[in-house]
Design a protein around this motif. Structure first.
Motif, PDB file in Angstrom:
ATOM      1  N   ASP A   1      28.990  44.466  34.669  1.00  9.57           N
ATOM      2  CA  ASP A   1      28.030  44.177  33.598  1.00  9.57           C
ATOM      3  C   ASP A   1      28.053  42.699  33.215  1.00  9.57           C
ATOM      4  OD1 ASP A   1      27.339  46.847  33.622  1.00  9.57           O
ATOM      5  OD2 ASP A   1      28.377  47.348  31.755  1.00  9.57           O
ATOM      6  N   ALA A   2      29.245  42.107  33.209  1.00 11.37           N
ATOM      7  CA  ALA A   2      29.358  40.674  32.870  1.00 11.37           C
ATOM      8  C   ALA A   2      28.666  39.816  33.930  1.00 11.37           C
ATOM      9  CB  ALA A   2      30.826  40.282  32.727  1.00 11.37           C
ATOM     10  N   ALA A   3      28.863  40.156  35.202  1.00 14.80           N
ATOM     11  CA  ALA A   3      28.204  39.404  36.281  1.00 14.80           C
ATOM     12  C   ALA A   3      26.688  39.580  36.199  1.00 14.80           C
ATOM     13  CB  ALA A   3      28.725  39.852  37.650  1.00 14.80           C
ATOM     14  N   LEU A   4      26.252  40.800  35.876  1.00 14.67           N
ATOM     15  CA  LEU A   4      24.817  41.051  35.732  1.00 14.67           C
ATOM     16  C   LEU A   4      24.227  40.252  34.571  1.00 14.67           C
ATOM     17  CD1 LEU A   4      22.233  42.494  36.551  1.00 14.67           C
ATOM     18  CD2 LEU A   4      23.013  44.480  35.248  1.00 14.67           C
ATOM     19  N   ALA A   5      24.973  40.146  33.482  1.00  8.53           N
ATOM     20  CA  ALA A   5      24.505  39.347  32.338  1.00  8.53           C
ATOM     21  C   ALA A   5      24.373  37.873  32.724  1.00  8.53           C
ATOM     22  CB  ALA A   5      25.459  39.511  31.160  1.00  8.53           C
ATOM     23  N   ARG A   6      25.356  37.366  33.486  1.00  5.05           N
ATOM     24  CA  ARG A   6      25.274  35.963  33.940  1.00  5.05           C
ATOM     25  C   ARG A   6      24.090  35.790  34.894  1.00  5.05           C
ATOM     26  NH1 ARG A   6      30.931  36.898  34.359  1.00  5.05           N
ATOM     27  NH2 ARG A   6      30.776  36.978  36.632  1.00  5.05           N
ATOM     28  N   LEU A   7      23.897  36.765  35.791  1.00  6.09           N
ATOM     29  CA  LEU A   7      22.775  36.704  36.729  1.00  6.09           C
ATOM     30  C   LEU A   7      21.452  36.717  35.974  1.00  6.09           C
ATOM     31  CD1 LEU A   7      21.677  36.765  39.653  1.00  6.09           C
ATOM     32  CD2 LEU A   7      21.783  39.263  39.515  1.00  6.09           C
ATOM     33  N   THR A   8      21.358  37.540  34.935  1.00  4.05           N
ATOM     34  CA  THR A   8      20.131  37.609  34.145  1.00  4.05           C
ATOM     35  C   THR A   8      19.837  36.265  33.501  1.00  4.05           C
ATOM     36  OG1 THR A   8      20.497  39.957  33.732  1.00  4.05           O
ATOM     37  CG2 THR A   8      18.941  38.833  32.276  1.00  4.05           C
TER      38      THR A   8
ATOM     39  N   LEU B   1      20.643  33.391  34.597  1.00  6.81           N
ATOM     40  CA  LEU B   1      20.255  32.428  35.633  1.00  6.81           C
ATOM     41  C   LEU B   1      18.926  32.779  36.299  1.00  6.81           C
ATOM     42  CD1 LEU B   1      23.694  32.063  37.454  1.00  6.81           C
ATOM     43  CD2 LEU B   1      22.516  30.249  36.205  1.00  6.81           C
ATOM     44  N   SER B   2      18.579  34.072  36.351  1.00  5.85           N
ATOM     45  CA  SER B   2      17.513  34.536  37.237  1.00  5.85           C
ATOM     46  C   SER B   2      16.271  35.058  36.551  1.00  5.85           C
ATOM     47  CB  SER B   2      18.042  35.645  38.155  1.00  5.85           C
ATOM     48  OG  SER B   2      19.018  35.143  39.019  1.00  5.85           O
TER      49      SER B   2
END
Length: 130
Positions: free
Chosen positions: A51-58, A60-61
């Motif tokens: 979830d943390a990686a997805l939040a960072r990806l969101t 950025l993306s």
């Protein structure tokens, strides 16, 4: 050649999750790395890290590369969110007042193994063009 992030994603698809994490961890910071981490942590059942990686990806993306978000959500089994990001990816891109089609992602979408979980969804037909 393949960068570490891309190789990491291939290893995720091969269910070689520990090797994938090692490769992705060595990849350059950015959208590809965060996408890879979101995928591999999900596969490993490490939900908080996924979830943390997805939040960072969101972060950025969301405007730059919503297609990556569609792939991650599909892989996570969250079809509604995945289709929502595909809608975003399909919008024309404004480049200094000149609209470019968002269709660059269409061939990627058809070929993406990470979107395979969507293929059984009735909405997929609309996206895949029949």
């Amino acid at each position: 050649g393949l960068n570490a992030g891309t190789l990491g994603q291939i290893l995720v698809l091969q269910h070689k999750f520990d090797a994938a994490l090692a490769f992705i961890g060595r990849s350059a910071p950015g959208r590809g790395r965060e996408q890879g981490l979101a995928l591999v942590y999900h596969a490993l059942g490490r939900t908080a890290e996924a979830d943390a990686a997805l939040a960072r990806l969101t972060a950025l993306s969301a405007t730059a590369d919503p297609f990556r978000l569609a792939e991650v959500y599909a892989y996570r089994g969250e079809a509604d969110e995945s289709f929502r990001w595909l809608e975003t990816a399909a919008r024309p891109i404004d480049r200094g007042g000149r609209l470019l089609p968002g269709a660059r992602w269409l061939w990627e979408m058809r070929a993406s193994p990470f979107l395979a979980p969507l293929h059984a969804d009735p909405r997929w037909t609309k996206w895949a063009g029949g």
